[in-house]
Enzyme design. Structure first.
Site, mmCIF file in Angstrom:
data_model
loop_
_atom_site.group_PDB
_atom_site.id
_atom_site.type_symbol
_atom_site.label_atom_id
_atom_site.label_comp_id
_atom_site.label_asym_id
_atom_site.label_seq_id
_atom_site.Cartn_x
_atom_site.Cartn_y
_atom_site.Cartn_z
ATOM 1 N N GLU A 171 0.838 -1.200 0.000
ATOM 2 C CA GLU A 171 0.000 0.000 0.000
ATOM 3 C C GLU A 171 0.871 1.247 0.000
ATOM 4 O O GLU A 171 1.954 1.266 0.585
ATOM 5 C CB GLU A 171 -0.883 -0.018 1.246
ATOM 6 C CG GLU A 171 -1.856 1.130 1.379
ATOM 7 C CD GLU A 171 -2.799 0.944 2.562
ATOM 8 O OE1 GLU A 171 -3.485 1.919 2.909
ATOM 9 O OE2 GLU A 171 -2.838 -0.159 3.150
ATOM 10 N N GLU A 175 -3.069 10.787 2.861
ATOM 11 C CA GLU A 175 -4.234 10.881 3.746
ATOM 12 C C GLU A 175 -4.296 12.241 4.425
ATOM 13 O O GLU A 175 -3.263 12.854 4.706
ATOM 14 C CB GLU A 175 -4.173 9.800 4.836
ATOM 15 C CG GLU A 175 -4.216 8.384 4.313
ATOM 16 C CD GLU A 175 -4.098 7.359 5.430
ATOM 17 O OE1 GLU A 175 -4.872 6.383 5.408
ATOM 18 O OE2 GLU A 175 -3.241 7.527 6.316
#
Length: 306
Positions: A171, A175
């Site tokens: 990943e 964010e």
């Protein structure tokens, strides 16, 4: 159109499930990774990165499977051949509610992702998520977005794969948490082992205007950019650089109570909204059209309306 890609494993409703990542621990407000270059003074015009395109300093590095280059301005209707809108229950997840298709609102200006009260005590919120069809590997990932403002909200843009797809958990994240939108948070995983993470201070409130966020993923490392400026790159020889092709996601959500130590208690009224107006991918070594080519600093795209 997409080139040769891996088959997408999906739920019965045709949408791949949200990744189940470890709960993010409470962290110090002092970043453990620092920007590699100072920010431009406020008001200075930013420029797109040089047009040489993504490259690798290790020409013998093995490539991984990937879809072709694309750019989407996320217009009135999200093309079902390109996008999957999540619409299923988040049972046993760290998310504080279910993905609801109605919370993905598209217009000519882009896509709005909403978090709204559900009225159900067990799952008090409805959440919003979009997945790009196909799998993508090394290259440049770009998004023009405006994250949601308000405690409890998390706005994301990331590439992910994991156990559901028969892969290790790999990943790469961009964010924002809604109670501190003057910071961007960066994460990455390889085989479920988390690399370094960072809270990078921004010279603006990201929730007030659209900005261009990007990362280059190469066999030897990852570099993150904001408005064309390099803000962080992984260390040489980092053993936790992802090596498995993943799916591109963008989402707006709030978590279960245990997540509130990170994103804060929900406090955003009847709706918390994040806005996305462009997503693009350029494979490693290519030089295709991307979101940087249309980005205009200082723009606030109108909010899509129902």
């Amino acid at each position: 159109c997409l080139g040769s890609i891996l088959l997408i494993q999906t739920r019965s409703d045709g949408v791949a499930p949200t990744p189940k990542a470890p709960v993010t621990p409470a962290v110090s407000r002092v970043a453990d990774m620092e920007p590699v270059a100072p920010w431009s003074p406020a008001g200075k015009a930013n420029t797109a990165p040089p047009r040489e395109g993504p490259y690798t300093v290790n020409p013998d590095a093995p490539m991984i499977e990937s879809g072709d280059a694309f750019i989407s301005l996320l217009g009135n209707e999200l093309n079902s051949d390109r996008f999957n809108i999540s619409n299923f229950a988040n049972n046993g997840s760290f998310h504080g509610g279910d993905w609801v298709a109605e919370n993905v609102v598209a217009s000519s200006d882009g896509v709005r992702l909403d978090v709204t009260p559900s009225g159900r005590p067990s799952k008090p919120y409805n959440l919003a998520e979009v997945q790009v069809a196909g799998v993508y590997g090394y290259g440049r990932y770009e998004v023009i977005m405006r994250p949601a403002k308000g405690s409890g909200l998390v706005s994301t843009f990331f590439v992910y794969t994991g156990e559901y797809f028969g892969d290790p958990h790999d990943e790469i994240d961009i964010e924002f948490v809604g109670n501190e939108t003057t910071e961007v948070q960066l994460n990455y995983f390889r085989d479920n082992k988390k690399g370094n993470y960072a809270h990078i201070k921004l010279p603006f409130d990201a929730s007030e205007e659209d900005h261009l966020y990007a990362f280059d993923w190469k066999p030897e490392g990852i570099s993150w950019y904001v408005d064309g400026e390099l803000i962080y790159e992984t260390a040489k020889g980092d053993p936790r650089i992802p090596q498995t092709s993943g799916r591109i996601y963008f989402s707006n959500w709030t978590g279960v109570k245990g997540m509130q130590q990170w994103h804060g208690a929900p406090d955003f009224g009847d709706r918390g909204s994040a806005y996305y107006s462009c997503v693009s991918y350029t494979p490693l070594g290519e030089n295709s059209r991307r979101c940087a080519d249309i980005y205009q600093p200082g723009t606030r795209y109108p909010a899509p309306v129902k």
